[in-house]
Design a protein around this motif. Sequence first.
Motif, short mmCIF file in Angstrom:
data_model
loop_
_atom_site.label_atom_id
_atom_site.label_comp_id
_atom_site.label_asym_id
_atom_site.label_seq_id
_atom_site.Cartn_x
_atom_site.Cartn_y
_atom_site.Cartn_z
N TYR A 222 -84.26 20.46 -14.60
CA TYR A 222 -82.69 19.80 -14.50
C TYR A 222 -82.34 20.28 -13.19
O TYR A 222 -82.33 21.37 -12.48
N PRO A 223 -81.57 19.43 -12.44
CA PRO A 223 -80.65 19.67 -11.39
C PRO A 223 -79.67 20.66 -11.76
O PRO A 223 -79.20 20.87 -12.79
N MET A 224 -79.12 21.40 -10.79
CA MET A 224 -77.99 22.19 -10.83
C MET A 224 -77.00 22.22 -9.85
O MET A 224 -77.25 21.69 -8.67
N GLY A 225 -75.90 22.25 -10.17
CA GLY A 225 -74.51 21.96 -9.46
C GLY A 225 -73.54 22.97 -9.38
O GLY A 225 -73.55 23.80 -10.22
N TRP A 226 -72.92 23.12 -8.09
CA TRP A 226 -71.55 23.98 -8.04
C TRP A 226 -70.40 23.14 -7.75
O TRP A 226 -70.60 22.44 -6.66
N PHE A 227 -69.18 23.46 -8.43
CA PHE A 227 -68.06 22.72 -8.20
C PHE A 227 -67.15 23.91 -7.99
O PHE A 227 -67.47 25.21 -8.55
N ARG A 228 -66.00 23.61 -7.62
CA ARG A 228 -64.75 24.51 -7.58
C ARG A 228 -63.53 23.90 -7.92
O ARG A 228 -63.19 22.79 -7.46
N GLN A 229 -62.79 24.82 -8.22
CA GLN A 229 -61.15 24.47 -8.63
C GLN A 229 -60.16 25.40 -8.17
O GLN A 229 -60.32 26.44 -8.68
N ALA A 230 -59.56 24.88 -7.36
CA ALA A 230 -58.19 25.73 -6.79
C ALA A 230 -57.05 25.41 -7.67
O ALA A 230 -56.99 24.43 -8.09
N PRO A 231 -56.13 26.41 -7.64
CA PRO A 231 -54.88 26.37 -8.38
C PRO A 231 -53.87 25.08 -7.91
O PRO A 231 -53.94 24.86 -6.81
N GLY A 232 -53.88 24.07 -8.92
CA GLY A 232 -52.99 23.00 -8.56
C GLY A 232 -53.95 21.87 -7.90
O GLY A 232 -53.35 20.89 -7.57
N THR B 2 -60.86 29.86 -1.53
CA THR B 2 -60.37 30.38 -2.90
C THR B 2 -60.44 29.23 -3.98
O THR B 2 -59.64 28.39 -4.00
N ALA B 3 -60.80 29.70 -5.23
CA ALA B 3 -61.03 28.81 -6.30
C ALA B 3 -61.97 29.56 -7.45
O ALA B 3 -62.57 30.46 -7.13
N VAL B 4 -62.01 28.84 -8.49
CA VAL B 4 -62.83 29.26 -9.54
C VAL B 4 -64.17 28.24 -9.27
O VAL B 4 -64.00 27.12 -9.10
N TYR B 5 -65.25 28.98 -9.27
CA TYR B 5 -66.28 28.38 -8.99
C TYR B 5 -67.25 28.29 -10.40
O TYR B 5 -67.46 28.97 -11.08
N LEU B 6 -67.79 26.95 -10.75
CA LEU B 6 -68.32 26.47 -11.75
C LEU B 6 -69.69 26.05 -11.78
O LEU B 6 -69.79 25.23 -10.55
N CYS B 7 -70.72 26.40 -12.41
CA CYS B 7 -72.02 25.93 -12.47
C CYS B 7 -72.18 24.70 -13.44
O CYS B 7 -71.32 24.68 -14.41
N THR B 8 -73.08 24.02 -13.06
CA THR B 8 -73.13 22.69 -14.20
C THR B 8 -74.65 22.13 -14.02
O THR B 8 -75.17 22.46 -12.94
N THR B 9 -74.76 21.33 -15.00
CA THR B 9 -76.03 20.70 -15.12
C THR B 9 -75.85 19.45 -15.66
O THR B 9 -75.03 19.16 -16.42
N ARG B 10 -76.96 18.45 -15.55
CA ARG B 10 -77.26 17.12 -15.97
C ARG B 10 -78.41 16.74 -16.10
O ARG B 10 -79.27 17.26 -15.63
N ARG B 11 -78.58 15.64 -16.81
CA ARG B 11 -79.84 14.97 -16.73
C ARG B 11 -80.07 14.19 -15.55
O ARG B 11 -78.66 13.68 -14.91
N GLY B 12 -81.07 13.84 -14.96
CA GLY B 12 -81.28 12.84 -13.86
C GLY B 12 -81.33 13.58 -12.64
O GLY B 12 -81.66 14.75 -12.52
N GLY B 13 -80.87 13.12 -11.51
CA GLY B 13 -80.72 13.73 -10.11
C GLY B 13 -79.49 14.35 -9.79
O GLY B 13 -78.62 14.62 -10.66
N THR B 14 -79.47 14.80 -8.54
CA THR B 14 -77.96 15.49 -8.18
C THR B 14 -77.20 14.45 -7.95
O THR B 14 -77.38 13.07 -7.65
N SER B 15 -75.73 14.88 -7.72
CA SER B 15 -74.74 13.92 -7.76
C SER B 15 -73.72 14.69 -7.20
O SER B 15 -73.32 15.93 -7.51
N ARG B 16 -72.80 13.89 -6.59
CA ARG B 16 -71.61 14.58 -5.88
C ARG B 16 -70.33 14.25 -6.73
O ARG B 16 -69.25 15.01 -6.61
#
Length: 123
Positions: free
Chosen positions: A32-42, A91-105
Amino acid sequence: QVQLVESGGGLVQAGSSLRLSCAASGFTFSNYPMGWFRQAPGKEREFVAAIDWGGTNTIYADSVKGRFAVSRDNAKNTVYLQMNALNPEDTAVYLCTTRRGGTSRREDDWLYWGQGTQVTVSS
């Protein structure tokens, strides 16, 4: 069940580096592909980087290209995010994620999420 556990966040000064890790379990990590996202306050969650199942193809957000590097160790069921030249806008909370298929933005394309790790960059 799928579990994703991030670690490695912290408080650093601008210009510093950090390496985040995401330990995965409950699925065949190497498929599986793996991704990183982030979320800053607000702010909305935003794409950071992703890597395909084999680790040969990577994609990045323009805001981190050249500073961040995503990699994976399939033997350890772990994906990494090396972050260099950090600035306060990272500055943010960084989250790891996965999915079926290929990478995606697209956030909606990703299925499983970790709880995140806080990264705070002071000026």
